[in-house]
Design an enzyme around this catalytic site. Structure first.
Site, PDB file in Angstrom:
ATOM      1  N   ARG A  46       0.862  -1.191   0.000  1.00 54.64           N
ATOM      2  CA  ARG A  46       0.000   0.000   0.000  1.00 54.64           C
ATOM      3  C   ARG A  46       0.890   1.230   0.000  1.00 54.64           C
ATOM      4  NH1 ARG A  46      -2.362   3.362   3.847  1.00 54.64           N
ATOM      5  NH2 ARG A  46      -4.473   4.066   3.400  1.00 54.64           N
ATOM      6  N   SER A 117     -12.801  -2.951   0.717  1.00 58.50           N
ATOM      7  CA  SER A 117     -13.103  -2.320   2.009  1.00 58.50           C
ATOM      8  C   SER A 117     -14.574  -1.943   2.056  1.00 58.50           C
ATOM      9  CB  SER A 117     -12.288  -1.038   2.184  1.00 58.50           C
ATOM     10  OG  SER A 117     -10.926  -1.337   2.249  1.00 58.50           O
ATOM     11  N   LYS A 146      -4.461   6.316   8.529  1.00 61.25           N
ATOM     12  CA  LYS A 146      -5.209   6.708   7.332  1.00 61.25           C
ATOM     13  C   LYS A 146      -5.908   8.023   7.617  1.00 61.25           C
ATOM     14  CE  LYS A 146      -9.024   4.950   4.469  1.00 61.25           C
ATOM     15  NZ  LYS A 146      -8.662   5.012   3.075  1.00 61.25           N
TER      16      LYS A 146
HETATM   17  N1  TZP Z   1      -8.154   1.527   6.359  1.00 61.49           N
HETATM   18  C1  TZP Z   1      -8.921   1.744   7.409  1.00 61.49           C
HETATM   19  S1  TZP Z   1      -8.023   2.098   8.782  1.00 61.49           S
HETATM   20  C2  TZP Z   1      -6.561   1.959   7.938  1.00 61.49           C
HETATM   21  C3  TZP Z   1      -6.829   1.640   6.622  1.00 61.49           C
HETATM   22  C4  TZP Z   1      -5.824   1.445   5.569  1.00 61.49           C
HETATM   23  C5  TZP Z   1      -5.232   2.199   8.573  1.00 61.49           C
HETATM   24  C6  TZP Z   1      -4.804   1.077   9.456  1.00 61.49           C
HETATM   25  O1  TZP Z   1      -3.542   1.354  10.000  1.00 61.49           O
HETATM   26  P1  TZP Z   1      -3.167   0.982  11.501  1.00 61.49           P
HETATM   27  O2  TZP Z   1      -1.791   1.578  11.692  1.00 61.49           O
HETATM   28  O3  TZP Z   1      -3.133  -0.511  11.584  1.00 61.49           O
HETATM   29  O4  TZP Z   1      -4.202   1.611  12.384  1.00 61.49           O
END
Ligand code: TZP
Ligand code: MG
Length: 219
Positions: A46, A117, A146
């Site tokens: 990603r 998602s 995010k």
């Molecule tokens: N989609 C929803 S939350 C997120 C994504 C890509 C981020 C998740 O990152 P982390 O560091 O595991 O909270």
């Protein structure tokens, strides 16, 4: 190639590590090596957001990670970039609601793994109808990773999706770590996807091992 079975997909979702170069403080290739050594079951490339690689650099970096994943027999999924996934012959693609529609992506990638998602029952039903192999549900817990993350859901969305008959392989995402991972699986997810719990851990290896142990204890 044939579509992945639900049973195999559930196994792969147990500890799903997602990473891009900007999620790491140390050498990303070392981070991925430690995560693989620690027992991640699936990997998603990603590369997005501030400081993300683009063009040829992104391609080369993706290829390096892919070849490390191959050594550990861990499938390599590409976030968003369907063309890159096809160019690298990746194992699959993960898309969000803002990306190209799942049925279009399914047409392009054939039997490769397709993850989508979702944030509610309607999106889950649509993803299934359009050919998703698994859904990602979140953010379960608060996350700083995010920037445009939707509202935090807790584990209640996972629970309610299962109660509403959604049986597709499902992984939780957002703010998950070894301390709270068991709640996510107990609510009905087949596993957890994490970025910073591994990418920013002092020891990505130890952190992965803990996540693997926690998830396996719940299943
Ligand atoms: N989609 C929803 S939350 C997120 C994504 C890509 C981020 C998740 O990152 P982390 O560091 O595991 O909270
Ligand atoms: Mg996306």
């Amino acid at each position: 190639m044939v579509r992945i079975s639900n049973e195999k997909m559930r196994e792969l979702l147990r500890v799903y590590f997602i990473m891009g170069s900007n999620n790491c403080k140390k050498d990303p290739l070392e981070v991925i090596r430690e995560a693989l050594e620690g027992g991640i079951t699936l990997f998603q490339f990603r590369e997005k957001g501030k400081g993300a690689l683009t063009g040829e650099k992104k391609h080369v970096f993706a290829k390096e990670i892919q070849s490390i994943c191959k050594k550990y027999n861990v499938p390599f999924i590409v976030n968003d970039d369907v063309d890159l996934a096809i160019a690298l012959d990746a194992d699959g693609v993960h898309i969000g609601q803002e990306d190209e529609s799942a049925d279009r992506v399914r047409e392009k990638i054939g039997d490769k793994i397709l993850g989508v998602s979702v944030h509610n029952l309607e999106e889950a039903r649509k993803a299934i109808a359009q050919g998703a192999d698994y859904i990602g549900v979140g953010p379960v817990f608060p996350t700083k990773t995010k920037e445009d993350a939707k509202e935090v859901q807790g584990t209640s969305l996972i629970l309610s999706l299962r109660q509403n008959g959604i049986q597709i392989p499902m992984v939780g995402i957002g703010g998950i770590n070894a301390e709270n991972a068991s709640e996510v699986v107990k609510a009905g997810a087949d596993g957890v996807s994490v970025i910073t719990a591994i990418s920013l851990a002092e020891s990505p290896f130890e952190s992965t091992k803990q996540l693997v142990m926690t998830v396996n204890e719940c299943l």
